[in-house]
Design an enzyme around this catalytic site. Structure first.
Site, PDB file in Angstrom:
ATOM      1  N   TRP A 101       0.818  -1.212   0.000  1.00 20.52           N
ATOM      2  CA  TRP A 101       0.000   0.000   0.000  1.00 20.52           C
ATOM      3  C   TRP A 101       0.853   1.264   0.000  1.00 20.52           C
ATOM      4  O   TRP A 101       0.528   2.240  -0.691  1.00 20.52           O
ATOM      5  CB  TRP A 101      -0.981  -0.032   1.165  1.00 20.52           C
ATOM      6  CG  TRP A 101      -1.680  -1.351   1.216  1.00 20.52           C
ATOM      7  CD1 TRP A 101      -1.598  -2.302   2.187  1.00 20.52           C
ATOM      8  CD2 TRP A 101      -2.518  -1.922   0.184  1.00 20.52           C
ATOM      9  NE1 TRP A 101      -2.330  -3.420   1.846  1.00 20.52           N
ATOM     10  CE2 TRP A 101      -2.900  -3.214   0.622  1.00 20.52           C
ATOM     11  CE3 TRP A 101      -2.973  -1.459  -1.053  1.00 20.52           C
ATOM     12  CZ2 TRP A 101      -3.714  -4.047  -0.136  1.00 20.52           C
ATOM     13  CZ3 TRP A 101      -3.777  -2.287  -1.800  1.00 20.52           C
ATOM     14  CH2 TRP A 101      -4.144  -3.558  -1.350  1.00 20.52           C
ATOM     15  N   ASP A 169      -1.998   6.503   6.386  1.00 14.24           N
ATOM     16  CA  ASP A 169      -2.986   5.570   5.852  1.00 14.24           C
ATOM     17  C   ASP A 169      -3.260   4.572   6.970  1.00 14.24           C
ATOM     18  O   ASP A 169      -2.415   3.734   7.294  1.00 14.24           O
ATOM     19  CB  ASP A 169      -2.438   4.870   4.606  1.00 14.24           C
ATOM     20  CG  ASP A 169      -3.373   3.786   4.066  1.00 14.24           C
ATOM     21  OD1 ASP A 169      -4.433   3.548   4.666  1.00 14.24           O
ATOM     22  OD2 ASP A 169      -3.015   3.177   3.037  1.00 14.24           O
ATOM     23  N   LYS A 193     -13.091  -2.191   6.995  1.00  9.69           N
ATOM     24  CA  LYS A 193     -12.421  -3.166   7.838  1.00  9.69           C
ATOM     25  C   LYS A 193     -12.937  -3.087   9.277  1.00  9.69           C
ATOM     26  O   LYS A 193     -13.302  -4.092   9.863  1.00  9.69           O
ATOM     27  CB  LYS A 193     -10.909  -2.967   7.779  1.00  9.69           C
ATOM     28  CG  LYS A 193     -10.364  -3.090   6.347  1.00  9.69           C
ATOM     29  CD  LYS A 193      -8.885  -2.819   6.276  1.00  9.69           C
ATOM     30  CE  LYS A 193      -8.404  -2.691   4.836  1.00  9.69           C
ATOM     31  NZ  LYS A 193      -8.534  -3.919   4.053  1.00  9.69           N
TER      32      LYS A 193
END
Length: 359
Positions: A101, A169, A193
C-alpha cells in the site's frame, strides 16, 4: 442463524447487531415509511446521520476543532493521489515503504512528478518489519506512513515524531485504538475493515493544510471543496455513511477505543501464542516486535501444500477469509473489531486439531 466466522481482510465482517439494526430499518427508516437509501442527502433526516457520524469520530479520537472530517469515495487508493495533489508545496515529500500500500502511494507520487524520497523501507526483508530509525526531515512537505499492513501483518507500535505533517494511511487499523494527534496532519482510511462497508473513505485533515492545493487541482480532488461543503458537495455514499454511523455507535457501546484495543490485544495474543507454540508447524511472517493486532499472516512451515487444505477445511468448519494475499500466500486471519474473542478461540482450537492431524 447460520453465520460464518469472518476473518476476511476487507470488506470484512460487521457486528451482527449493526446488521440486524440495518435490516429492521431497510425498508422503513425509524418507521418513517422510506429507506435511508431513498431520500435526499440534503434532507434533515440524512444530515442527522451524516453529522452524527462526524461527531462520533471526533469523540472516539478526541479530535479538537483544528481538524475537519470528510466522507469521500474512491477508497484509500484515490488518497494515494490526492495527498500529493493537495499537500505538496514545492518542497519534498517523504515516505516510509512498508509494503504494497505504501509502494502504491509512492508510485502515485512518482506519476505526479513531485519531489519525493523514500527515507526507509523493509522491502529487503519482504516487509516483515517496520524499519528502525525513521527520521523525517523537519521541513518536509509531509511525512507519509501506513500504520498497519494487511498483507504482511506488521504494525507501528508508536507513531514517528516529526515537525512535518504526518500523513497516515490507517485503513486496516482505523478505529481500533486511540492515537496521538499532536503531529498528525492527515489520517485516512477506507471504512470496510473496522468501521462499516466498502464505499466510504474517512479523511481527517488538519485545517491549516487545506489551502495548499493549487489552482490546477481538479475541483472534485481538492480537500477544501469537500470541507467547505461538509462532504455534501456531491451525492455521498448515503447507505455506507448510515452503516458507518451505526458501527461507530457500536464501538462507543463497547466502551470506546481503549476497550476495543484491549479486546483486540487479547485476540492477537492467543492467536500468536498458538503459532509460536505449534512446535514449528505454523510460522508467522512478521518479526515479533512489529506484529499486527489486526492481520495475522502465517504459513504452515512443515508443508506449504497443506495451506489450501487448511483454508478449505476451515471453511467447512464455518470460518471464511483465511486464504493469504496473493503477494504473500499462506494463511491470514484478519481479526478486526467485529471478530470476537470467542471467534479467535474457535480458530485456535481448529489450528491445534489441524496440526495434530497433519503434523
Amino acid at each position: 442463524m447460520d453465520r460464518k466466522i469472518n476473518f476476511s481482510a476487507g470488506p470484512s465482517g460487521l457486528p451482527l447487531s449493526v446488521l440486524e439494526h440495518a435490516q429492521k430499518e431497510l425498508t422503513s427508516y425509524q418507521g418513517k415509511g422510506y429507506s435511508i437509501m431513498e431520500i435526499s442527502h440534503r434532507s434533515k433526516v440524512f444530515e442527522e446521520i451524516h453529522f452524527g457520524a462526524m461527531d462520533k469520530i471526533k469523540r472516539l479520537y478526541g479530535i479538537n476543532d483544528d481538524y475537519e472530517i470528510l466522507f469521500l469515495q474512491g477508497g484509500a487508493s484515490l488518497q494515494f493521489a490526492m495527498i500529493p495533489m493537495n499537500l505538496c508545496k514545492g518542497g519534498k515529500a517523504e515516505y516510509v515503504d512498508t509494503g504494497v500500500w505504501t509502494s502504491k502511494a509512492i508510485k502515485e507520487a512518482k506519476i505526479q512528478g513531485i519531489n519525493y524520497e523514500v527515507i526507509a523501507s523493509s522491502k529487503d526483508t519482504n516487509f516483515d518489519r517496520i524499519p528502525e530509525n525513521i527520521n523525517f526531515s523537519d521541513d518536509a512537505d509531509y511525512a507519509y506512513i501506513c500504520t498497519n499492513n494487511t498483507i504482511y501483518g506488521t504494525q507501528y507500535k508508536s507513531l514517528p515524531k516529526t515537525k512535518a505533517p504526518l500523513v497516515i494511511d490507517a485503513s486496516s487499523d482505523f478505529f481500533s485504538y486511540k492515537m496521538d494527534f499532536s503531529n498528525i496532519g492527515v489520517l485516512y482510511g477506507g471504512a470496510q475493515k473496522n468501521a462499516g462497508p466498502s464505499g466510504v473513505t474517512v479523511v481527517i485533515i488538519r485545517k491549516d493544510l487545506l489551502d495548499r492545493a493549487g489552482e490546477s487541482v481538479p475541483t472534485m480532488l481538492k480537500y477544501k471543496t469537500h470541507t467547505d461543503a461538509k462532504s455534501l458537495f456531491n451525492t455521498p455514499p448515503t447507505f455506507g455513511i448510515y452503516l458507518l454511523n451505526l458501527t461507530l455507535g457500536w464501538i462507543e457501546s463497547q466502551g470506546g477505543l481503549d476497550a476495543i484495543k484491549g479486546v483486540n490485544e487479547q485476540k492477537a495474543s492467543i492467536l500468536y501464542e498458538a503459532i509460536d507454540n505449534s512446535g514449528g508447524f505454523y510460522k508467522g511472517h512478521s518479526i515479533k516486535k512489529d506484529r499486527s493486532i489486526m492481520n495475522v499472516s502465517y504459513n504452515i512451515a512443515l508443508n506449504s501444500e497443506l495451506e489450501p487444505v487448511f483454508v478449505a477445511e476451515a471453511e467447512k468448519a464455518g470460518m471464511i477469509g483465511l486464504k493469504g494475499h496473493r503477494h504473500l500466500g499462506g494463511i491470514r486471519a484478519s481479526i478486526y473489531n467485529a471478530v470476537s474473542l470467542e471467534n479467535v478461540k474457535t480458530l485456535v482450537s481448529f489450528m491445534g486439531e489441524f496440526a495434530k492431524k497433519f503434523g
